[in-house]
Design a protein around this motif. Structure first.
Motif, PDB file in Angstrom:
ATOM      1  N   VAL A 150       0.831  -1.195   0.000  1.00 24.73           N
ATOM      2  CA  VAL A 150       0.000   0.000   0.000  1.00 24.73           C
ATOM      3  C   VAL A 150       0.874   1.258   0.000  1.00 24.73           C
ATOM      4  CG1 VAL A 150      -1.793   1.304   1.210  1.00 24.73           C
ATOM      5  CG2 VAL A 150      -1.849  -1.190   1.232  1.00 24.73           C
ATOM      6  N   HIS A 151       0.615   2.150  -0.925  1.00 23.30           N
ATOM      7  CA  HIS A 151       1.251   3.463  -0.971  1.00 23.30           C
ATOM      8  C   HIS A 151       0.134   4.504  -0.903  1.00 23.30           C
ATOM      9  CE1 HIS A 151       5.119   1.717  -2.312  1.00 23.30           C
ATOM     10  NE2 HIS A 151       4.367   0.879  -2.996  1.00 23.30           N
ATOM     11  N   SER A 152       0.506   5.768  -0.845  1.00 23.00           N
ATOM     12  CA  SER A 152      -0.524   6.795  -0.836  1.00 23.00           C
ATOM     13  C   SER A 152      -0.057   8.033  -1.605  1.00 23.00           C
ATOM     14  CB  SER A 152      -0.901   7.169   0.599  1.00 23.00           C
ATOM     15  OG  SER A 152      -2.019   8.021   0.594  1.00 23.00           O
ATOM     16  N   ALA A 185       4.296  13.164  -2.686  1.00 19.36           N
ATOM     17  CA  ALA A 185       4.967  12.309  -1.710  1.00 19.36           C
ATOM     18  C   ALA A 185       4.154  11.059  -1.461  1.00 19.36           C
ATOM     19  CB  ALA A 185       5.158  13.073  -0.407  1.00 19.36           C
ATOM     20  N   CYS A 186       4.833   9.991  -1.049  1.00 21.29           N
ATOM     21  CA  CYS A 186       4.105   8.807  -0.612  1.00 21.29           C
ATOM     22  C   CYS A 186       3.750   9.013   0.853  1.00 21.29           C
ATOM     23  CB  CYS A 186       4.950   7.546  -0.775  1.00 21.29           C
ATOM     24  SG  CYS A 186       4.049   6.067  -0.237  1.00 21.29           S
ATOM     25  N   ALA A 187       2.463   8.856   1.175  1.00 23.04           N
ATOM     26  CA  ALA A 187       2.007   9.137   2.532  1.00 23.04           C
ATOM     27  C   ALA A 187       1.642   7.863   3.286  1.00 23.04           C
ATOM     28  CB  ALA A 187       0.822  10.096   2.499  1.00 23.04           C
ATOM     29  N   GLU A 188       2.171   6.731   2.837  1.00 26.32           N
ATOM     30  CA  GLU A 188       1.908   5.477   3.549  1.00 26.32           C
ATOM     31  C   GLU A 188       3.235   4.766   3.719  1.00 26.32           C
ATOM     32  OE1 GLU A 188      -1.345   4.268   4.601  1.00 26.32           O
ATOM     33  OE2 GLU A 188       0.168   3.199   5.764  1.00 26.32           O
ATOM     34  N   LEU A 189       3.624   4.539   4.967  1.00 26.95           N
ATOM     35  CA  LEU A 189       4.904   3.880   5.242  1.00 26.95           C
ATOM     36  C   LEU A 189       4.965   2.564   4.473  1.00 26.95           C
ATOM     37  CD1 LEU A 189       7.546   3.927   6.769  1.00 26.95           C
ATOM     38  CD2 LEU A 189       6.379   2.894   8.715  1.00 26.95           C
ATOM     39  N   CYS A 190       5.867   2.484   3.466  1.00 25.67           N
ATOM     40  CA  CYS A 190       5.783   1.375   2.524  1.00 25.67           C
ATOM     41  C   CYS A 190       7.071   0.575   2.415  1.00 25.67           C
ATOM     42  CB  CYS A 190       5.365   1.905   1.151  1.00 25.67           C
ATOM     43  SG  CYS A 190       6.530   3.111   0.475  1.00 25.67           S
ATOM     44  N   GLY A 191       8.057   0.845   3.266  1.00 22.38           N
ATOM     45  CA  GLY A 191       9.301   0.087   3.228  1.00 22.38           C
ATOM     46  C   GLY A 191      10.486   0.974   3.570  1.00 22.38           C
ATOM     47  N   ALA A 193      12.743   2.605   1.923  1.00 18.12           N
ATOM     48  CA  ALA A 193      12.992   3.856   1.207  1.00 18.12           C
ATOM     49  C   ALA A 193      11.718   4.695   1.041  1.00 18.12           C
ATOM     50  CB  ALA A 193      13.633   3.582  -0.149  1.00 18.12           C
ATOM     51  N   HIS A 194      10.760   4.447   1.923  1.00 20.95           N
ATOM     52  CA  HIS A 194       9.509   5.211   1.866  1.00 20.95           C
ATOM     53  C   HIS A 194       9.763   6.717   1.825  1.00 20.95           C
ATOM     54  CE1 HIS A 194       5.711   6.968   3.095  1.00 20.95           C
ATOM     55  NE2 HIS A 194       6.254   7.395   4.197  1.00 20.95           N
ATOM     56  N   GLY A 195      10.695   7.161   2.659  1.00 21.12           N
ATOM     57  CA  GLY A 195      10.988   8.594   2.750  1.00 21.12           C
ATOM     58  C   GLY A 195      11.565   9.179   1.470  1.00 21.12           C
ATOM     59  N   LEU A 196      12.059   8.304   0.600  1.00 18.79           N
ATOM     60  CA  LEU A 196      12.637   8.778  -0.661  1.00 18.79           C
ATOM     61  C   LEU A 196      11.643   8.666  -1.810  1.00 18.79           C
ATOM     62  CD1 LEU A 196      16.119   7.044  -0.323  1.00 18.79           C
ATOM     63  CD2 LEU A 196      15.509   9.393   0.287  1.00 18.79           C
ATOM     64  N   MET A 197      10.454   8.174  -1.507  1.00 18.19           N
ATOM     65  CA  MET A 197       9.468   7.951  -2.567  1.00 18.19           C
ATOM     66  C   MET A 197       8.766   9.266  -2.883  1.00 18.19           C
ATOM     67  SD  MET A 197       6.649   4.964  -2.790  1.00 18.19           S
ATOM     68  CE  MET A 197       5.424   4.937  -4.097  1.00 18.19           C
ATOM     69  N   LYS A 198       9.536  10.126  -3.541  1.00 12.61           N
ATOM     70  CA  LYS A 198       9.019  11.463  -3.827  1.00 12.61           C
ATOM     71  C   LYS A 198       8.982  11.697  -5.325  1.00 12.61           C
ATOM     72  CE  LYS A 198      11.069  13.849  -0.035  1.00 12.61           C
ATOM     73  NZ  LYS A 198      11.869  14.999   0.297  1.00 12.61           N
TER      74      LYS A 198
HETATM   75 CU    CU Z   1       5.214   4.315  -0.980  1.00 16.31          CU
END
Ligand code: CU
Length: 218
Positions: A150-152, A185-191, A193-198
């Motif tokens: 799940v991503h957001s 930005a991705c607003a769902e903790l997804c792994g 590198a979530h913080g880099l999912m921009k």
């Molecule tokens: Cu994500």
């Protein structure tokens, strides 16, 4: 002082109004409760010669503190229903929208464009990563899914946040009202590198976007 990121979509202002109303209502309740708590702490503090008394409860007080929040919550729900259904109900999405496909994965966004023929699912479709280009003042509807977890999809300036769920096709829309670049930005903790999912959403003047689309994104 800017409390919220600059609003750049057609429904941002109305959602902000709902936000401020709810903040005001809950803020008043918060302050009222805390002030009362402190007042009672002082007023009923232990003192020489004062005996504790057993209080069994008050039906009247319980009815009041149940009815008031219930009325407030139902009131907020009813008052915000129109905007939320406009934003989230697929039956009410704008008809003349540009349609895109969005696929989220660890850790990127891929955006598929319809190409010069304006139709998805044809030969001239093309895909770009982490940059969504859209025309200004035109509704954009996108079909979104996820390849893994799940991503957001979150663009603060547009006030849009929508989950991308593996196995589901979720439709969402926005209409950008100002040319510019906006954070995606991705607003769902997804792994890890979530913080880099921009990524970013680039809003272009109508003709510039049409030219880019006709040129297959070159
Ligand atoms: Cu994500």
């Amino acid at each position: 002082m800017d409390w919220l990121p600059g609003a750049a979509s057609s429904y941002a202002a109305e959602l902000d109004t709902i936000f401020w109303v709810i903040l005001a209502v809950t803020g008043i309740v918060l302050v009222g409760v805390q002030v009362t708590l402190v007042y009672f702490l002082v007023k009923y503090r232990g003192r020489e010669g004062r005996r504790a008394s057993y209080v069994e409860g008050s039906t009247k007080a319980e009815v009041i503190w149940t009815v008031i929040p219930a009325v407030l919550i139902v009131g907020i729900a009813v008052a915000s229903q129109r905007v939320w259904s406009q934003v989230k109900n697929p039956d009410r999405f704008p008809a003349d929208a540009l349609e895109l496909n969005v696929e989220a994965r660890q850790f990127a966004w891929s955006i598929t464009y319809p190409g010069p023929d304006g139709e998805l699912g044809t030969e001239d479709d093309f895909t770009r990563y982490n940059e969504m280009r859209v025309p200004v003042n035109r509704p954009v509807v996108f079909n979104m899914t996820s390849a893994d977890v799940v991503h957001s999809f979150f663009v603060p300036a547009f006030r849009i946040k929508q989950d991308a769920v593996p196995g589901l096709n979720t439709r969402a829309w926005f209409e950008a009202t100002e040319v510019g670049e906006y954070e995606l930005a991705c607003a769902e903790l997804c792994g890890v590198a979530h913080g880099l999912m921009k990524g970013k959403v680039v809003v272009l003047p109508q003709d510039e976007f049409e030219g880019w689309l006709a040129g297959l994104g070159e």
